[in-house]
Motif scaffolding. Structure first.
Motif, PDB file in Angstrom:
ATOM      1  N   ASN A 180      12.173 -14.635  12.874  1.00 33.11           N
ATOM      2  CA  ASN A 180      13.134 -13.580  12.968  1.00 33.11           C
ATOM      3  C   ASN A 180      13.974 -13.320  12.465  1.00 33.11           C
ATOM      4  N   ILE A 181      15.381 -14.151  12.020  1.00 33.83           N
ATOM      5  CA  ILE A 181      16.203 -14.146  11.555  1.00 33.83           C
ATOM      6  C   ILE A 181      15.782 -13.768  10.450  1.00 33.83           C
ATOM      7  N   ALA A 182      15.551 -15.175   9.011  1.00 35.58           N
ATOM      8  CA  ALA A 182      15.319 -14.838   7.150  1.00 35.58           C
ATOM      9  C   ALA A 182      14.899 -13.345   7.588  1.00 35.58           C
ATOM     10  N   LEU A 183      13.645 -13.088   7.591  1.00 36.65           N
ATOM     11  CA  LEU A 183      13.023 -11.962   7.579  1.00 36.65           C
ATOM     12  C   LEU A 183      13.964 -10.172   7.648  1.00 36.65           C
ATOM     13  N   GLY A 184      14.915 -10.557   8.926  1.00 37.62           N
ATOM     14  CA  GLY A 184      15.663  -9.914   9.659  1.00 37.62           C
ATOM     15  C   GLY A 184      16.410  -9.532   8.739  1.00 37.62           C
ATOM     16  N   LEU A 185      16.796 -10.213   8.570  1.00 40.22           N
ATOM     17  CA  LEU A 185      18.171 -10.558   7.289  1.00 40.22           C
ATOM     18  C   LEU A 185      18.092  -9.356   6.204  1.00 40.22           C
ATOM     19  N   GLU A 186      16.939  -9.584   6.085  1.00 34.41           N
ATOM     20  CA  GLU A 186      16.143  -9.006   4.202  1.00 34.41           C
ATOM     21  C   GLU A 186      16.433  -7.739   4.981  1.00 34.41           C
ATOM     22  N   ASN A 228       0.760  -1.346   0.108  1.00 28.99           N
ATOM     23  CA  ASN A 228       0.212  -0.174  -0.322  1.00 28.99           C
ATOM     24  C   ASN A 228       0.956   1.261   0.304  1.00 28.99           C
ATOM     25  N   PHE A 229       1.941   0.827   0.938  1.00 32.70           N
ATOM     26  CA  PHE A 229       3.167   2.525   1.224  1.00 32.70           C
ATOM     27  C   PHE A 229       3.125   2.808  -0.339  1.00 32.70           C
ATOM     28  N   LEU A 230       3.600   1.546  -1.089  1.00 34.56           N
ATOM     29  CA  LEU A 230       4.459   1.534  -2.078  1.00 34.56           C
ATOM     30  C   LEU A 230       3.373   2.611  -4.518  1.00 34.56           C
ATOM     31  N   GLN A 231       2.396   2.177  -3.569  1.00 34.35           N
ATOM     32  CA  GLN A 231       1.462   3.053  -4.965  1.00 34.35           C
ATOM     33  C   GLN A 231       1.334   4.613  -4.342  1.00 34.35           C
ATOM     34  N   GLN A 232       1.730   4.745  -3.551  1.00 35.27           N
ATOM     35  CA  GLN A 232       2.172   7.166  -3.503  1.00 35.27           C
ATOM     36  C   GLN A 232       3.781   7.033  -3.182  1.00 35.27           C
ATOM     37  N   VAL A 233       4.926   6.217  -2.432  1.00 38.19           N
ATOM     38  CA  VAL A 233       5.889   6.877  -2.309  1.00 38.19           C
ATOM     39  C   VAL A 233       6.605   5.849  -2.322  1.00 38.19           C
ATOM     40  N   PRO A 234       7.985   5.904  -2.917  1.00 33.66           N
ATOM     41  CA  PRO A 234       9.467   5.244  -3.405  1.00 33.66           C
ATOM     42  C   PRO A 234       9.310   3.893  -2.388  1.00 33.66           C
ATOM     43  N   TRP A 235      10.050   2.979  -2.581  1.00 34.34           N
ATOM     44  CA  TRP A 235       9.948   1.927  -1.704  1.00 34.34           C
ATOM     45  C   TRP A 235      11.180   2.660  -0.808  1.00 34.34           C
ATOM     46  N   TYR A 236      12.455   2.926  -1.152  1.00 30.27           N
ATOM     47  CA  TYR A 236      13.336   3.474  -0.111  1.00 30.27           C
ATOM     48  C   TYR A 236      13.216   4.269   0.615  1.00 30.27           C
ATOM     49  N   LYS A 237      12.333   4.481   0.887  1.00 32.35           N
ATOM     50  CA  LYS A 237      11.766   5.535   2.316  1.00 32.35           C
ATOM     51  C   LYS A 237      10.287   5.295   3.286  1.00 32.35           C
ATOM     52  N   TRP A 238      10.172   3.456   2.943  1.00 34.26           N
ATOM     53  CA  TRP A 238      10.059   2.528   3.946  1.00 34.26           C
ATOM     54  C   TRP A 238      10.764   2.079   5.414  1.00 34.26           C
ATOM     55  N   ASP A 239      10.474   2.204   6.208  1.00 35.61           N
ATOM     56  CA  ASP A 239      10.718   1.948   8.039  1.00 35.61           C
ATOM     57  C   ASP A 239      11.118   0.359   7.388  1.00 35.61           C
ATOM     58  N   PHE A 240      12.061   0.117   7.125  1.00 36.09           N
ATOM     59  CA  PHE A 240      12.669  -1.342   7.391  1.00 36.09           C
ATOM     60  C   PHE A 240      13.031  -1.968   8.587  1.00 36.09           C
ATOM     61  N   GLU A 241      13.709  -0.939   9.404  1.00 32.86           N
ATOM     62  CA  GLU A 241      14.292  -1.132  10.778  1.00 32.86           C
ATOM     63  C   GLU A 241      13.030  -1.368  11.053  1.00 32.86           C
ATOM     64  N   GLY A 242      11.908  -0.560  11.651  1.00 34.99           N
ATOM     65  CA  GLY A 242      10.992  -0.557  12.487  1.00 34.99           C
ATOM     66  C   GLY A 242      10.189  -1.688  11.760  1.00 34.99           C
ATOM     67  N   ASP A 243      10.569  -2.100  10.911  1.00 37.40           N
ATOM     68  CA  ASP A 243       9.882  -3.910  10.472  1.00 37.40           C
ATOM     69  C   ASP A 243      10.528  -5.160  11.429  1.00 37.40           C
ATOM     70  N   ARG A 244      11.404  -5.080  11.203  1.00 31.34           N
ATOM     71  CA  ARG A 244      13.168  -5.593  11.844  1.00 31.34           C
ATOM     72  C   ARG A 244      12.443  -5.926  13.104  1.00 31.34           C
ATOM     73  N   ALA A 245      12.629  -4.404  13.999  1.00 34.03           N
ATOM     74  CA  ALA A 245      12.259  -4.785  15.539  1.00 34.03           C
ATOM     75  C   ALA A 245      10.753  -5.034  15.468  1.00 34.03           C
ATOM     76  N   ALA A 246      10.154  -4.616  14.854  1.00 36.08           N
ATOM     77  CA  ALA A 246       8.586  -5.537  15.211  1.00 36.08           C
ATOM     78  C   ALA A 246       8.430  -6.935  15.332  1.00 36.08           C
ATOM     79  N   LEU A 247       9.047  -7.667  14.200  1.00 34.10           N
ATOM     80  CA  LEU A 247       9.294  -9.352  14.160  1.00 34.10           C
ATOM     81  C   LEU A 247      10.465  -9.232  15.595  1.00 34.10           C
ATOM     82  N   ALA A 248      11.395  -8.717  15.286  1.00 34.81           N
ATOM     83  CA  ALA A 248      12.090  -9.224  16.735  1.00 34.81           C
ATOM     84  C   ALA A 248      11.139  -8.987  18.439  1.00 34.81           C
TER      85      ALA A 248
END
Length: 361
Positions: free
Chosen positions: A212-218, A179-199
């Motif tokens: 947690n390991i596989a997606l965290g590394l991704e 949904n984010f990608l519909q209007q905003v470039p991908w590189y502005k997504w908070d990947f670190e936030g997703d990683r923290a949420a997984l942990a």
């Protein structure tokens, strides 16, 4: 001493043997990733010649007409993540057909390249950008396929039919990202936030630990790459956020209720307006067409491409069609005169086909 001297040549030979294998693997990988580019360049050459058109807008407000075609590849990747999110909502990553998504990207690009001949030359920078994102997308999905079809599938088997907490969380993250990608470039997504949420949400379940390991590394890798891209974009500068178009409406006040529209000039039934771009423009133009606004020219061009979704596998006006994963419909890429766009949008509302996105150069 003698034994050490005998051992060293053997170790050196082993080192060079593995180095050679590694270099061969790298070369094969590069050739494999470059193959689709070579195919498009050789087998998908542009056909047709541009038809002269006398634009109404000033030249400074023009955008190359071929860009309406070449904006699609980025959106194809957006659509791929959208498909992936739908599949994860009820299934597992290995249920997604990664190779089908990759082949669909290059198949669409081939069709777009052939169609571009009648819409002007594709500039080298745009072509290079499309190839770079295509190769990056291919490499990413190949790696995801290699993992999810093997190790990931194994952990799903060990998990059983009951989904682990991180299965649901990662599905939600995939949907939010799409949904984010519909209007905003991908590189502005908070990947670190997703990683923290997984942990933070991971349990001691085997599947959760693996996710947690596989997606965290991704996510960590994407976060690092996103920083690099963001810095590169900052050096070049972002693309324009608005564009100009000529439309026909009974009066300038007809646009008062449309957010994101600025009236520049109005006279003799024709109005020059400036509008927002990207995903928001599709919604805006659909509303404008519904209000009997007709489009004459967009960014100095008289042709435009849009994608529509329908139940039929083919469409008479499509230059390319493909099935969507996780849905029971098809996406069709259609190029048409700007003068027909409003009528087409109004007609779609009375059919079982819906407009997905208008590609605005």
């Amino acid at each position: 001493m003698g034994r050490d001297q005998e051992h060293r040549p053997s170790s050196v030979k082993t080192f060079w043997r593995w180095l050679k294998r590694g270099l061969i693997a790298v070369v094969l990988l590069i050739l494999g990733l470059s193959a689709p580019v070579a195919y498009v360049e050789t087998a998908c050459r542009p056909t047709g010649e541009p038809v002269p058109y006398q634009a109404l807008l000033l030249a400074k407000h023009h955008r190359p007409e071929s860009r309406t075609l070449l904006t699609y590849p980025e959106w194809d990747i957006v659509h791929a993540y959208d498909d992936y999110g739908r599949v994860l909502a009820t299934g597992d990553p290995h249920d997604f057909q990664f190779l089908k998504s990759i082949s669909g990207f290059w198949g669409a690009l081939c069709a777009l390249s052939k169609a571009s001949g009648s819409h002007g030359q594709i500039d080298a920078d745009t072509k290079q950008m499309v190839y770079v994102i295509g190769v990056s997308f291919t490499a990413e999905f190949l790696m995801k396929a290699a993992y999810e079809e093997t190790i990931g599938r194994l952990f799903v088997m060990l998990r059983g039919d009951v989904r682990a907490p991180l299965d649901d969380l990662s599905a939600q993250q995939a949907e939010s990202y799409a949904n984010f990608l519909q209007q905003v470039p991908w590189y502005k997504w908070d990947f670190e936030g997703d990683r923290a949420a997984l942990a933070a949400s991971a349990t001691n379940a085997l599947r959760d630990r693996e996710r947690n390991i596989a997606l965290g590394l991704e996510y960590a890798a994407k976060a690092a790459y996103a920083d690099v891209i963001a810095q590169a974009v900052a050096q070049v500068g972002p693309d324009a956020l608005t564009l100009r178009m000529i439309v026909r409406a009974p009066e300038a006040e007809a646009f008062d209720g449309f957010e994101g529209v600025t009236v520049i000039a109005h006279g003799n039934g024709a109005t020059e307006i400036e509008t927002i771009r990207y995903r928001a423009l599709t919604h805006l133009m659909t509303k404008m067409a519904r209000s009997e606004v007709n489009f004459v020219e967009i960014a100095g061009n008289d042709d435009i491409m849009l994608t529509v979704l329908g139940r039929n596998a083919t469409h008479p006006d499509a230059i390319y069609s493909r099935a969507r994963q996780g849905a029971d419909d098809y996406r069709h890429l259609i190029v048409m005169p700007v003068s027909r766009l409003a009528e087409t949008l109004r007609g779609l509302e009375a059919s079982d086909t819906i407009v997905e996105h208008i590609h605005d150069y």
